[in-house]
Design a protein around this motif. Structure first.
Motif, PDB file in Angstrom:
ATOM      1  N   ASP A 359     -31.841  13.461 -29.606  1.00 23.52           N
ATOM      2  CA  ASP A 359     -33.103  14.025 -29.137  1.00 23.52           C
ATOM      3  C   ASP A 359     -33.636  13.195 -27.971  1.00 23.52           C
ATOM      4  OD1 ASP A 359     -32.966  15.919 -31.072  1.00 23.52           O
ATOM      5  OD2 ASP A 359     -34.236  14.836 -32.497  1.00 23.52           O
ATOM      6  N   GLY A 360     -34.098  13.884 -26.945  1.00 28.96           N
ATOM      7  CA  GLY A 360     -34.653  13.176 -25.803  1.00 28.96           C
ATOM      8  C   GLY A 360     -33.623  12.339 -25.085  1.00 28.96           C
ATOM      9  N   ALA A 361     -32.414  12.841 -24.933  1.00 35.84           N
ATOM     10  CA  ALA A 361     -31.342  12.081 -24.285  1.00 35.84           C
ATOM     11  C   ALA A 361     -31.738  11.712 -22.872  1.00 35.84           C
ATOM     12  CB  ALA A 361     -30.061  12.919 -24.284  1.00 35.84           C
ATOM     13  N   LEU A 362     -31.268  10.555 -22.440  1.00 29.96           N
ATOM     14  CA  LEU A 362     -31.617  10.072 -21.102  1.00 29.96           C
ATOM     15  C   LEU A 362     -30.888  10.855 -20.032  1.00 29.96           C
ATOM     16  CD1 LEU A 362     -31.383   6.243 -21.815  1.00 29.96           C
ATOM     17  CD2 LEU A 362     -33.457   7.584 -21.591  1.00 29.96           C
ATOM     18  N   ARG A 363     -31.569  11.030 -18.901  1.00 30.12           N
ATOM     19  CA  ARG A 363     -30.920  11.666 -17.757  1.00 30.12           C
ATOM     20  C   ARG A 363     -29.979  10.675 -17.093  1.00 30.12           C
ATOM     21  NH1 ARG A 363     -36.371  12.897 -17.378  1.00 30.12           N
ATOM     22  NH2 ARG A 363     -36.892  15.101 -17.730  1.00 30.12           N
ATOM     23  N   ASP A 364     -29.041  11.203 -16.309  1.00 30.75           N
ATOM     24  CA  ASP A 364     -28.089  10.344 -15.618  1.00 30.75           C
ATOM     25  C   ASP A 364     -28.833   9.325 -14.768  1.00 30.75           C
ATOM     26  OD1 ASP A 364     -26.052  11.739 -16.733  1.00 30.75           O
ATOM     27  OD2 ASP A 364     -25.682  13.043 -14.989  1.00 30.75           O
ATOM     28  N   GLY A 365     -28.421   8.070 -14.906  1.00 31.26           N
ATOM     29  CA  GLY A 365     -29.016   7.005 -14.114  1.00 31.26           C
ATOM     30  C   GLY A 365     -30.298   6.444 -14.696  1.00 31.26           C
ATOM     31  N   GLU A 366     -30.849   7.094 -15.701  1.00 28.66           N
ATOM     32  CA  GLU A 366     -32.099   6.620 -16.311  1.00 28.66           C
ATOM     33  C   GLU A 366     -31.799   5.501 -17.297  1.00 28.66           C
ATOM     34  OE1 GLU A 366     -35.906   8.420 -18.842  1.00 28.66           O
ATOM     35  OE2 GLU A 366     -34.236   9.690 -18.197  1.00 28.66           O
ATOM     36  N   ARG A 367     -32.572   4.419 -17.237  1.00 26.13           N
ATOM     37  CA  ARG A 367     -32.358   3.282 -18.114  1.00 26.13           C
ATOM     38  C   ARG A 367     -33.244   3.390 -19.352  1.00 26.13           C
ATOM     39  NH1 ARG A 367     -32.132  -2.059 -14.143  1.00 26.13           N
ATOM     40  NH2 ARG A 367     -30.436  -1.332 -12.780  1.00 26.13           N
ATOM     41  N   PRO A 368     -32.698   3.075 -20.533  1.00 25.52           N
ATOM     42  CA  PRO A 368     -33.524   3.111 -21.743  1.00 25.52           C
ATOM     43  C   PRO A 368     -34.561   1.993 -21.710  1.00 25.52           C
ATOM     44  CG  PRO A 368     -31.371   2.173 -22.221  1.00 25.52           C
ATOM     45  CD  PRO A 368     -31.313   2.676 -20.817  1.00 25.52           C
ATOM     46  N   ALA A 369     -35.690   2.239 -22.341  1.00 21.40           N
ATOM     47  CA  ALA A 369     -36.761   1.243 -22.377  1.00 21.40           C
ATOM     48  C   ALA A 369     -36.388   0.096 -23.302  1.00 21.40           C
ATOM     49  CB  ALA A 369     -38.041   1.904 -22.860  1.00 21.40           C
ATOM     50  N   LEU A 370     -36.800  -1.122 -22.938  1.00 21.04           N
ATOM     51  CA  LEU A 370     -36.573  -2.283 -23.790  1.00 21.04           C
ATOM     52  C   LEU A 370     -37.514  -2.218 -24.988  1.00 21.04           C
ATOM     53  CD1 LEU A 370     -36.082  -5.427 -21.512  1.00 21.04           C
ATOM     54  CD2 LEU A 370     -34.384  -4.109 -22.766  1.00 21.04           C
ATOM     55  N   VAL A 371     -36.962  -2.459 -26.179  1.00 25.19           N
ATOM     56  CA  VAL A 371     -37.770  -2.479 -27.393  1.00 25.19           C
ATOM     57  C   VAL A 371     -38.069  -3.924 -27.800  1.00 25.19           C
ATOM     58  CG1 VAL A 371     -37.844  -1.835 -29.827  1.00 25.19           C
ATOM     59  CG2 VAL A 371     -36.810  -0.291 -28.172  1.00 25.19           C
ATOM     60  N   LEU A 372     -37.037  -4.738 -27.828  1.00 31.74           N
ATOM     61  CA  LEU A 372     -37.176  -6.114 -28.314  1.00 31.74           C
ATOM     62  C   LEU A 372     -36.614  -7.073 -27.272  1.00 31.74           C
ATOM     63  CD1 LEU A 372     -38.033  -7.755 -30.899  1.00 31.74           C
ATOM     64  CD2 LEU A 372     -35.627  -7.668 -31.573  1.00 31.74           C
ATOM     65  N   ARG A 373     -37.343  -8.159 -27.016  1.00 35.23           N
ATOM     66  CA  ARG A 373     -36.857  -9.166 -26.072  1.00 35.23           C
ATOM     67  C   ARG A 373     -37.073 -10.549 -26.674  1.00 35.23           C
ATOM     68  NH1 ARG A 373     -38.232 -12.352 -21.362  1.00 35.23           N
ATOM     69  NH2 ARG A 373     -40.473 -12.120 -21.767  1.00 35.23           N
ATOM     70  N   ALA A 374     -36.015 -11.352 -26.636  1.00 39.17           N
ATOM     71  CA  ALA A 374     -36.095 -12.746 -27.072  1.00 39.17           C
ATOM     72  C   ALA A 374     -35.656 -13.626 -25.912  1.00 39.17           C
ATOM     73  CB  ALA A 374     -35.208 -12.985 -28.286  1.00 39.17           C
ATOM     74  N   GLU A 375     -36.471 -14.613 -25.575  1.00 37.59           N
ATOM     75  CA  GLU A 375     -36.142 -15.506 -24.465  1.00 37.59           C
ATOM     76  C   GLU A 375     -36.270 -16.956 -24.925  1.00 37.59           C
ATOM     77  OE1 GLU A 375     -37.555 -16.434 -19.857  1.00 37.59           O
ATOM     78  OE2 GLU A 375     -38.252 -14.644 -20.911  1.00 37.59           O
TER      79      GLU A 375
END
Length: 723
Positions: A359-375
């Motif tokens: 559902d809601g598949a990304l369009r070509d070239g579209e980047r998925p949003a970041l959910v979790l980030r650890a630095e």
């Protein structure tokens, strides 16, 4: 089926069984007394293991594999008995031995290694005391037993036996414990060694070491091996012949190469198709599964016992029990209890090949949003006043709908890293955690309700996470009431939707977890984790204790839920085939440090960090085209309390360059041709230039392809660079 029926497999001639057979099982039928009735758990099982031969016994949990071993030892539980048949060990009829003769046979002719070495060793006794007991039981003096203990520990490749002898079991790693148990089992130089799932809980490198050890000792001592496992790749590597058990019956038998290359029973075909082998991915195909469940012990069937789950079954199968048919194969006779064994390989697939659209598949070239980030995530424990850095400066991120696989040996920091993300541990100062770009509190107790339900976990052992006193409905309903604002009828409605999503039949809602199989328990655990519509689910070895058929169903379920709900996974496993199938990206940890990260195809395809290369070479596989020469790492994983200087892997690295590796922390090198700024870049932390790594590893693969492959001596020449 056209043409004359094949000849049936001939019955064993017991008179031909002599001391050239380590084990002969003839017409074995075993019953357990349950609820006032004798229920057959083994039915007319016949096979033999010749001297010096390795024989594999495979099948789902509950099929009777361990019962065969217990019957051979004459160690059945009180409610179990041999109803019919014979068991001969080195020509002796086990059932006819008196107490003294049975004790002598157990001390001298047969030994067994269990799945969990920790439970086989007494935690209150030193290793020296426990191993010497094995020799003293055979009448050896105390002094001689001590000397033989040193020798047998060296034989199982324990480098410092004197130090290990003074240790207690809890002071040893799992692999070291298993070597000690094998040493005890070999103390009497037995005619038969029974291995019951001896590598299930071990990492890939330790598993490979234990398997190499068993193969080498078998060659040196001429010991026969009965290898019980649900890991078909391990059986393929270790055993010349294999028997497939289903619901207490031996449904197929033959040379391992013949059975795995062209299985002739639909059950064997189904087991092999469940495996997530090389080149298989959740994005290209779903794993095939075996529908239904094993019949209950003692179930009376008129026809074929597998008919209810078989997609080839017809009326003949349901009314006429198939005899053991025999056919000639490349490496000897092959037996199958199937009327249609000639076309078993054509068994229709149970799982549709087409994948549902997300559902809601990304369009070509579209980047998925970041959910979790650890630095710069770090975690230091203080053990006896000394700092122990379990996770050291790790930076990773996770996109919506993505699976990040975490791999590495035990002690590499995988679970600690997961607990830091979940807020179960507090990271060191300077660590950064963000959810959807918003800072995430270090401790779960300081996170708001939305953040708590956004990060959930599925554990390796559902029994440890599920209250046995509560029904399935209460377990999931309680999670729904705590993680959502639903009440009353709304909870029941949501519960029905959730159980349907995890393919949990409604009839199990009133059951206690102790009444469920391992696969059903894991479905309950997954349903509970998904109760609050999580954004990220940490899966910590969720399939390692499951049969391959149940594992395939759980992996399909996780992939389907991800496509349907866009959830992200952090997937921890020591089974690299499973990680390869489910993961979009892979992160390789060693001693708390991130050594390699990148897309799954790039990490598995190469070039690799030398540590990743060693892990991949250790994984047994049924695919001859995906085999690598085994790279044996010297020594054990160093302690995080005193990590090596420079590159943390240099003390074990087969490709060590020299002083630079010992003195300088290596930088991350870009290993792919893509944009290094992109989060999907393939990066390797190593001093060796990428082009040189690629050339060295290509040469190793060519060497493996031109060698016999299975011997430890066939490791690449580069393995000797640090000698």
């Amino acid at each position: 089926m056209n043409g004359p029926p094949p000849a049936s497999f001939p019955a064993f001639d017991v008179s031909k069984s002599d001391r050239t057979d380590a084990l002969t099982v003839v017409g074995l039928t075993v019953t357990y007394r349950m609820r006032g009735r004798d229920r057959e758990v083994l039915q007319d099982v016949s096979f033999r293991v010749r001297r010096g031969e390795a024989y594999g016994l495979v099948g789902e949990s509950g099929c009777g594999k361990s019962t065969v071993a217990m019957a051979a030892l004459r160690y059945l539980p009180r409610n179990g008995k041999v109803k019919a048949g014979k068991i001969l060990i080195a020509g002796q009829d086990v059932q006819k031995l008196d107490a003294d003769a049975l004790r002598t046979m157990r001390a001298n002719a047969i030994s067994m290694v269990y799945q969990d070495p920790g439970r086989a060793l007494n935690p209150s006794l030193t290793i020296a005391r426990q191993v010497t007991e094995a020799f003293e039981a055979a009448g050896v003096s105390r002094d001689e037993a001590l000397q033989r203990t040193v020798e047998i520990l060296r034989r199982v490749r324990i480098a410092s036996p004197e130090r290990v002898m003074d240790s207690y079991p809890h002071q040893l790693s799992g692999g070291m414990q298993q070597r000690v148990v094998i040493a005890m089992a070999l103390a009497s130089n037995p005619a038969l060694l029974i291995l019951d799932e001896p590598t299930t809980g071990l990492d890939a490198t330790v598993e490979a070491e234990v398997l190499d050890l068993v193969a080498q000792l078998r060659e040196e001592l001429g010991t026969a091996v009965l290898f019980i496992s649900h890991n078909l790749a391990v059986i393929g590597r270790m055993c010349e012949r294999v028997g497939v058990l289903y619901a207490g019956k031996l449904v197929e038998e033959g040379a391992t190469q013949d059975v795995f290359a062209r299985p002739r029973h639909p059950y064997t075909v189904g087991l092999l198709r469940c495996l997530p082998g090389a080149g298989r991915s959740k994005d290209t195909e779903r794993l095939d599964t075996i529908a239904g469940h094993l019949p209950l012990p003692g179930s009376v069937t008129q026809g074929c016992i597998y008919a209810d789950r078989c997609r080839l079954a017809d009326e003949r199968c349901r009314h006429e029990a198939p005899p053991p048919y025999r056919v000639s194969a490349a490496h000897g006779d092959q037996m199958s209890r199937c009327h249609y064994h000639e076309r078993a390989i054509e068994l229709p697939h149970a799982t549709a090949g087409a994948l549902p659209q997300q559902d809601g598949a990304l369009r070509d070239g579209e980047r998925p949003a970041l959910v979790l980030r650890a630095e710069k995530l770090s975690k230091t424990f203080h053990v006896s006043g000394a700092p122990l850095r379990a996770v050291d400066d790790v930076s990773i991120d996770l996109a919506s709908g993505e699976t990040l696989g975490l791999v590495g040996e035990s002690g590499s920091g995988k679970t600690t890293l997961a607990k830091l993300m979940l807020g179960l541990l507090t990271p060191d100062a300077g660590s950064v955690l963000e959810l959807d770009g918003t800072p995430l509190a270090a401790r779960v107790t300081r996170r708001n309700d939305e953040q708590v339900k956004s990060l959930q976990i599925v554990f390796q052992n559902p029994d440890s996470a599920l209250n046995r006193a509560h029904s399935v409905k209460r377990l999931i309903g309680r999670a729904l009431s705590r993680l959502t604002a639903l009440r009353g009828a709304a909870i029941d409605e949501r519960l029905a939707t959730l159980t349907a999503a995890v393919r949990l039949p409604e009839r199990y809602l009133g059951s206690r977890t102790r009444q469920l199989s391992g696969g059903l328990k894991q479905r309950v655990a997954i349903a509970r984790a998904f109760a609050g519509e999580p954004r990220v689910v940490v899966c910590d070895e969720p399939t390692s204790a499951l049969d391959v058929s149940v594992q395939a169903a759980i992996l399909n379920l996780l992939a389907d839920l991800q496509r349907e709900r866009g959830v992200s996974y952090v997937f921890i496993s020591h089974d690299l085939h499973v990680v390869r199938y489910l993961s979009d990206r892979i992160a390789v940890l060693y001693l708390g440090r991130l050594l390699e990260i990148g897309p799954a195809a790039a990490v598995f395809g190469g070039p690799h960090h030398p540590y990743t290369e060693a892990l991949l070479s250790s994984v047994p596989t049924l695919d001859a085209h995906d085999r690598h020469a085994r790279i044996r790492l010297s020594g054990d994983l160093p302690s995080a309390a005193s990590p090596p200087s420079g590159c943390v892997f240099h003390t074990r690295c087969p490709r060590k360059l020299g002083a630079i590796c010992e003195q300088q922390d290596p930088p991350f090198l870009e290993a792919g041709s893509g944009d290094p700024a992109q989060r999907s870049a393939h990066r390797i932390r190593c001093h060796i230039p990428i082009d040189e790594l690629r050339a060295l590893q290509a040469a190793s693969r060519d060497s493996a392809g031109n060698s016999s492959g299975n011997s430890p001596e066939n490791a690449p020449e580069s393995a000797a660079r640090n000698e």
